[in-house]
Design an enzyme around this catalytic site. Structure first.
Site, PDB file in Angstrom:
ATOM      1  N   LYS A 167      -0.077  -7.343  12.850  1.00 27.97           N
ATOM      2  CA  LYS A 167      -1.131  -6.468  12.321  1.00 27.97           C
ATOM      3  C   LYS A 167      -2.439  -6.931  12.938  1.00 27.97           C
ATOM      4  O   LYS A 167      -2.829  -8.091  12.763  1.00 27.97           O
ATOM      5  CB  LYS A 167      -1.173  -6.553  10.796  1.00 27.97           C
ATOM      6  CG  LYS A 167      -2.218  -5.629  10.173  1.00 27.97           C
ATOM      7  CD  LYS A 167      -2.199  -5.692   8.652  1.00 27.97           C
ATOM      8  CE  LYS A 167      -3.261  -4.786   8.036  1.00 27.97           C
ATOM      9  NZ  LYS A 167      -3.238  -4.828   6.539  1.00 27.97           N
ATOM     10  N   TYR A 175      -8.085   0.301  -3.341  1.00 30.38           N
ATOM     11  CA  TYR A 175      -7.041   0.930  -4.173  1.00 30.38           C
ATOM     12  C   TYR A 175      -6.176  -0.179  -4.768  1.00 30.38           C
ATOM     13  O   TYR A 175      -6.359  -1.366  -4.481  1.00 30.38           O
ATOM     14  CB  TYR A 175      -6.173   1.870  -3.332  1.00 30.38           C
ATOM     15  CG  TYR A 175      -5.642   1.203  -2.085  1.00 30.38           C
ATOM     16  CD1 TYR A 175      -6.310   1.330  -0.859  1.00 30.38           C
ATOM     17  CD2 TYR A 175      -4.518   0.374  -2.130  1.00 30.38           C
ATOM     18  CE1 TYR A 175      -5.865   0.661   0.269  1.00 30.38           C
ATOM     19  CE2 TYR A 175      -4.073  -0.298  -1.010  1.00 30.38           C
ATOM     20  CZ  TYR A 175      -4.743  -0.142   0.187  1.00 30.38           C
ATOM     21  OH  TYR A 175      -4.317  -0.808   1.305  1.00 30.38           O
ATOM     22  N   THR A 232       1.454  -4.343   4.156  1.00 24.66           N
ATOM     23  CA  THR A 232       1.235  -4.538   5.599  1.00 24.66           C
ATOM     24  C   THR A 232       0.709  -5.933   5.912  1.00 24.66           C
ATOM     25  O   THR A 232       0.847  -6.408   7.031  1.00 24.66           O
ATOM     26  CB  THR A 232       0.217  -3.511   6.120  1.00 24.66           C
ATOM     27  OG1 THR A 232      -1.006  -3.672   5.398  1.00 24.66           O
ATOM     28  CG2 THR A 232       0.744  -2.101   5.974  1.00 24.66           C
ATOM     29  N   ASP A 233       0.106  -6.608   4.923  1.00 18.11           N
ATOM     30  CA  ASP A 233      -0.564  -7.885   5.228  1.00 18.11           C
ATOM     31  C   ASP A 233       0.397  -8.939   5.774  1.00 18.11           C
ATOM     32  O   ASP A 233       0.034  -9.691   6.673  1.00 18.11           O
ATOM     33  CB  ASP A 233      -1.274  -8.439   3.979  1.00 18.11           C
ATOM     34  CG  ASP A 233      -2.476  -7.591   3.603  1.00 18.11           C
ATOM     35  OD1 ASP A 233      -3.096  -7.872   2.557  1.00 18.11           O
ATOM     36  OD2 ASP A 233      -2.776  -6.646   4.356  1.00 18.11           O
ATOM     37  N   GLU A 257      -2.545 -28.033  27.513  1.00 20.12           N
ATOM     38  CA  GLU A 257      -3.817 -28.593  27.006  1.00 20.12           C
ATOM     39  C   GLU A 257      -3.628 -29.916  26.282  1.00 20.12           C
ATOM     40  O   GLU A 257      -4.586 -30.528  25.821  1.00 20.12           O
ATOM     41  CB  GLU A 257      -4.463 -27.585  26.042  1.00 20.12           C
ATOM     42  CG  GLU A 257      -5.099 -26.396  26.744  1.00 20.12           C
ATOM     43  CD  GLU A 257      -6.294 -26.813  27.602  1.00 20.12           C
ATOM     44  OE1 GLU A 257      -6.565 -26.136  28.598  1.00 20.12           O
ATOM     45  OE2 GLU A 257      -6.931 -27.850  27.285  1.00 20.12           O
ATOM     46  N   THR A 314       0.818  -1.216   0.000  1.00 20.87           N
ATOM     47  CA  THR A 314       0.000   0.000   0.000  1.00 20.87           C
ATOM     48  C   THR A 314       0.844   1.255   0.000  1.00 20.87           C
ATOM     49  O   THR A 314       0.484   2.263  -0.601  1.00 20.87           O
ATOM     50  CB  THR A 314      -0.919  -0.001   1.238  1.00 20.87           C
ATOM     51  OG1 THR A 314      -1.860  -1.048   1.098  1.00 20.87           O
ATOM     52  CG2 THR A 314      -1.649   1.315   1.409  1.00 20.87           C
ATOM     53  N   SER A 343       1.651  -7.731  -0.603  1.00 22.75           N
ATOM     54  CA  SER A 343       2.400  -8.676   0.231  1.00 22.75           C
ATOM     55  C   SER A 343       1.645  -9.959   0.554  1.00 22.75           C
ATOM     56  O   SER A 343       2.239 -10.910   1.062  1.00 22.75           O
ATOM     57  CB  SER A 343       2.867  -8.002   1.517  1.00 22.75           C
ATOM     58  OG  SER A 343       1.808  -7.886   2.448  1.00 22.75           O
TER      59      SER A 343
HETATM   60  N1  DAS Z   1      -2.572  -5.870   0.116  1.00 19.68           N
HETATM   61  C1  DAS Z   1      -1.840  -5.184   1.146  1.00 19.68           C
HETATM   62  C2  DAS Z   1      -0.395  -5.649   1.120  1.00 19.68           C
HETATM   63  O1  DAS Z   1       0.267  -5.485   0.110  1.00 19.68           O
HETATM   64  C3  DAS Z   1      -1.781  -3.728   1.007  1.00 19.68           C
HETATM   65  C4  DAS Z   1      -1.037  -3.161   2.173  1.00 19.68           C
HETATM   66  O2  DAS Z   1      -1.651  -3.041   3.216  1.00 19.68           O
HETATM   67  O3  DAS Z   1       0.152  -2.891   2.086  1.00 19.68           O
HETATM   68  O4  DAS Z   1       0.046  -6.117   2.156  1.00 19.68           O
END
Ligand code: DAS
Length: 361
Positions: free
Chosen positions: A197, A58, A124-125, A318, A44, A91
């Site tokens: 995240k 986006y 970020t994923d 467990e 992103t 990602s």
């Molecule tokens: N799809 C997400 C990724 O590329 C976009 C982002 O949050 O960076 O991880």
């Protein structure tokens, strides 16, 4: 007359001294900037939307590294920045092969005297996963900082530029050395091992839960208040230099009435390790135990993790791990337990040794 001449000579000498001192002072006043390389992978932070109010829906991974750098001219005040486009992907598509390529490039660069730190721009994923993988395989104490953005570069109040500025500033800071791979988002400094995240879209999506983040970046400076006690980077036993691939390890998600066929399917597909992301403290539903036992009997390593997101996964809590010959994930979430198990399997198949690694890293 003589007095006048003497005064003029003194003024001339003084002016010369000021000029020399001044210029020397000016030169000595400008501290040498650190050399920071930005490795861009997409996400992103490199994304674009149809309008300035597009913050979801986006396109990620469209803006190149030079444009990212050009968009933040302030970077030049905190470091000598160079950029490389390693990949250009969202990602969620990050793979083991991407990780090996990226880690090898990081190690080559950090071995160079003219590189003082590295920033990796990333989606970020899976940012937390790439960060932890690098935390275990980077062989340098120099700062490595991962950064992403929750809003695309075209959005109102995009967070990418300030996140990138903070990350370069952090990677250029001596205080960041020797602390393991770091994540810098939302003015906070987090450790690769403990960050995750935890929100689909807000600016504060990256948290370190109960273990807490390491510090802040404020007013152009990093402020550290803690650091991880787990081994990382130069302290680890993992070396990916000669690796062309990583062993297949898959994750089965626990839930009420879960279907054990997932375990069987992963094993049929060649898994060498299974991470069981169990409910609660990693509880095993009775109906999934036979499949996990069969996996173990075929030589796969089974790690009990938890889907809950924080807390210690207790060995022999467990489930009887001693009897089942399973491994407990300690405080690693399932996706990070997978990374450690993949690397562990490049060294050993001993569950005793692997359990030690889960208590070490
Ligand atoms: N799809 C997400 C990724 O590329 C976009 C982002 O949050 O960076 O991880």
């Amino acid at each position: 007359m003589l007095y006048q001449k003497t005064t003029q000579s003194m003024i001339a000498i003084f002016a010369m001294l000021v000029a020399v001192t001044g210029s020397v002072h000016a030169e000595s006043a400008a501290p040498k900037l650190a050399n920071v390389t930005i490795l861009a992978t997409g996400g992103t932070i490199a994304g674009t939307g149809a309008s300035s109010t597009t913050t979801v829906g986006y396109t990620a991974a469209t803006v190149g590294v030079q444009s990212l750098i050009k968009a933040v001219p302030e970077l030049a005040k905190v470091a000598n920045v160079t950029g490389e486009q390693v990949f250009q992907i969202a990602s969620e598509n990050m793979s083991n092969e991407h990780w090996l390529t990226l880690a090898k490039r990081v190690n080559v660069l950090l071995a160079q005297n003219n590189v003082d730190g590295i920033v990796i721009t990333h989606g970020t994923d899976t940012l937390e996963e790439t960060a932890y993988f690098l935390d275990l395989v980077v062989k340098s104490r120099k700062p490595v900082v991962l950064v992403g953005a929750m809003r695309p570069s075209t959005a109102l109040s995009a967070d990418g530029p300030i996140n990138l500025y903070n990350s370069v500033l952090l990677a250029a800071s001596p205080e960041a050395a020797g602390k393991g791979v770091l994540v810098a988002m939302n003015d906070q400094i987090q450790s690769a091992r403990d960050v995750s995240k935890v929100n689909t879209s807000t600016l504060d999506s990256f948290r370190s839960s109960e273990l807490g983040f390491l510090g802040y970046i404020q007013g152009g400076k990093p402020f550290f208040y803690r650091q991880s006690l787990r081994k990382h980077t130069t302290e680890t036993e993992f070396d990916i230099g000669a690796l062309q691939s990583l062993p297949q390890v898959d994750i089965v998600y626990g839930y009420a009435n879960m279907n054990p066929v997932a375990v069987d399917a992963f094993m049929a597909a060649g898994a060498k390790g299974i991470i069981h992301a169990g409910v609660g403290d990693g509880s095993l539903a009775a109906k999934v135990v036979p499949s996990l036992k069969a996996a173990r009997a075929k030589g796969a390593i089974v790690v009990r993790a938890s889907r809950v997101g924080q807390g210690i996964l207790a060995r022999n809590g467990e489930a009887n791990d001693d009897q089942l010959d399973f491994v407990a994930a300690d405080t690693l979430n399932p996706q990070k337990a997978r990374i450690l198990l993949m690397l562990a399997l490049t060294k050993t198949n001993s569950t005793k040794e692997i359990q030690r690694m889960f208590y070490t890293y």
